[in-house]
Design an enzyme around this catalytic site. Structure first.
Site, PDB file in Angstrom:
ATOM      1  N   ASN A 147     -22.738  -8.892  -1.275  1.00 43.44           N
ATOM      2  CA  ASN A 147     -22.125  -8.772  -2.590  1.00 43.44           C
ATOM      3  C   ASN A 147     -21.770 -10.137  -3.180  1.00 43.44           C
ATOM      4  OD1 ASN A 147     -20.217  -9.045  -0.545  1.00 43.44           O
ATOM      5  ND2 ASN A 147     -18.672  -7.817  -1.566  1.00 43.44           N
ATOM      6  N   ARG A 285      -9.845 -16.089  -1.922  1.00 44.48           N
ATOM      7  CA  ARG A 285      -8.695 -15.471  -1.280  1.00 44.48           C
ATOM      8  C   ARG A 285      -7.422 -15.999  -1.946  1.00 44.48           C
ATOM      9  NH1 ARG A 285     -11.995 -12.501  -0.067  1.00 44.48           N
ATOM     10  NH2 ARG A 285     -12.615 -11.675   1.987  1.00 44.48           N
ATOM     11  N   GLN A 314      -2.902  -7.116  -0.255  1.00 43.93           N
ATOM     12  CA  GLN A 314      -3.751  -6.223  -1.027  1.00 43.93           C
ATOM     13  C   GLN A 314      -3.633  -4.803  -0.476  1.00 43.93           C
ATOM     14  OE1 GLN A 314      -7.152  -9.050  -2.894  1.00 43.93           O
ATOM     15  NE2 GLN A 314      -7.734  -8.050  -1.008  1.00 43.93           N
ATOM     16  N   HIS A 333      -8.930  -6.306  -6.891  1.00 46.36           N
ATOM     17  CA  HIS A 333     -10.013  -6.963  -6.146  1.00 46.36           C
ATOM     18  C   HIS A 333     -11.289  -6.130  -6.258  1.00 46.36           C
ATOM     19  CE1 HIS A 333     -11.168  -9.334  -2.242  1.00 46.36           C
ATOM     20  NE2 HIS A 333     -12.063  -9.433  -3.200  1.00 46.36           N
TER      21      HIS A 333
END
Length: 391
Positions: A147, A285, A314, A333
């Protein structure tokens, strides 16, 4: 038979399956560097389906259950009474995503006596304590670059959205307004600006390639300098440190892994070295940036904008200051979880599982930890003492 514990994000609020905007996605056979996309023997899903949520199950249920394995999928991952905590002690395999990470800390790994494989559906395994995994003999794997282009496109979009003041201008239109002066008072051209990336690996390099046609001046800093041919092709200026690069850039996009040397790399000291009114984008990050220093830099005007989709923890709590700080372009995210990206990382997860159950080697580029040491991509990404702690 194995027990496979899979942690995925929640289903759409309107229910699953959703109504898709498109009937299909383009078929990609190779990544820009020549690496082939995941190639499992078979998939039990249609590329373009929503696979990364609980009901999507990464398209794995029929495959695993037909082999006699137990497959548990949940989004409930935090706290001693969570499904994840309760099911972890006798799990053989844990599958998680960077977008909704099941944090495998040393404490959790100590409880998981049967755990042998920690698999990240996507890129980035810093939610796993790699040193603890090494000591416990756990293999850690991820689908490297599955990805990556999703993230690169998202980063370029965020750069343009910040510089052109797109989000506030859209809000004016949405709310019935038409004050053009309000829209353009913070809108600039990207053309001619100095733009840099922190790291120039696969994602960072993809961002640099996509920015070159905008006639910007490109910079980068990285622990491994790129070949001269790439620097010449893209007109890149190399900087030994992020601090050095910060002094000359109008825009910086972060694409480095998280480890001790990058944690809070962008703190007040470095932010104050950036040009006044610069832009910072972070799709790597969250902990690479100091949370409160980012807020203060936006409030003072030192930063003209900050955008990203990575948070810590998260999911981010409702009162996280990045949700309402000025001039932000934050999203949940989601940069690496487009429907196109999901098709690849779901297929990559299937490929790794097929290799695991058939005792075939997992691709070297997918390995982070193997045989009690950093391996493959993990060995290239982290040095001695740099492995993340899965916090």
């Amino acid at each position: 038979m194995a027990k496979v514990l899979c942690v995925l994000y929640d289903d759409p609020t309107s229910g699953y399956p959703p109504l898709y905007a498109r009937n299909a996605i383009p078929k990609i056979e190779r990544y820009p560097d020549g690496q082939t996309v995941p190639n499992p023997k078979h998939i039990d899903f249609v590329p373009g389906e929503l696979l990364g949520c609980v009901s999507g199950e990464l398209g794995l249920r029929s495959y695993l259950e037909d082999l006699g394995h137990t497959f548990i999928v949940t989004s409930d991952k935090e706290g001693p009474n969570s499904v994840f905590e309760k099911e972890l002690p006798d799990a053989d395999i844990v599958i998680s995503q960077p977008f909704w990470p099941a944090y495998l800390t040393a404490e959790r790994i100590a409880k998981a006596k049967k755990l042998k494989l920690a698999l990240t559906a996507g890129i980035g395994s810093d939610h796993v304590d790699l040193n603890a995994a090494i000591k416990a003999g756990i293999t850690v794997a991820e689908e490297t670059f599955s990805n990556g282009i999703c993230v690169a496109e998202h980063a370029v979009m965020m750069i343009l959205a910040l510089v052109r003041n797109y989000l506030p201008s859209h809000k004016i239109a949405e709310e019935g307004g038409w004050n053009i002066a309000d829209c353009v008072s913070r809108s600039y051209d990207l053309e001619g600006m100095h733009v840099g990336t922190v790291a120039a690996g696969r994602i960072g390099l993809a961002v640099l390639r996509r920015l070159k046609p905008f006639d910007v001046k490109l910079h980068y800093t990285a622990r491994h300098r790129s070949p001269r041919a790439i620097e010449d092709e893209l007109g890149l200026t190399y900087h030994a440190t992020a601090e050095e690069m910060a002094e000359v850039c109008d825009v910086i996009s972060i694409h480095a892994p998280l480890y001790p040397a990058t944690e809070h790399l962008f703190n007040a000291k470095v932010l104050n070295k950036m040009r006044h009114g610069s832009y910072l984008v972070n799709t790597a990050r969250a902990e690479i940036c100091d949370r409160d220093d980012i807020v203060r830099a936006l409030e003072s005007g030192q930063l003209a904008g900050y955008a990203g989709d990575v948070w810590f923890p998260q999911p981010a709590p409702a009162n996280h200051p990045w949700r309402n700080m000025p001039h932000n372009g934050m999203t949940p995210h989601m940069s690496g979880s487009s429907l196109s990206g999901q098709a690849r990382y779901a297929a990559g997860t299937r490929e790794i599982l097929e290799c695991w159950f058939e005792n075939r080697p997992i691709r070297d580029e997918y390995l982070i930890v193997s045989n009690g040491k950093l391996a493959g991509t993990g060995a290239k990404s982290y040095g001695v003492g740099e492995a993340p702690k899965g916090k």
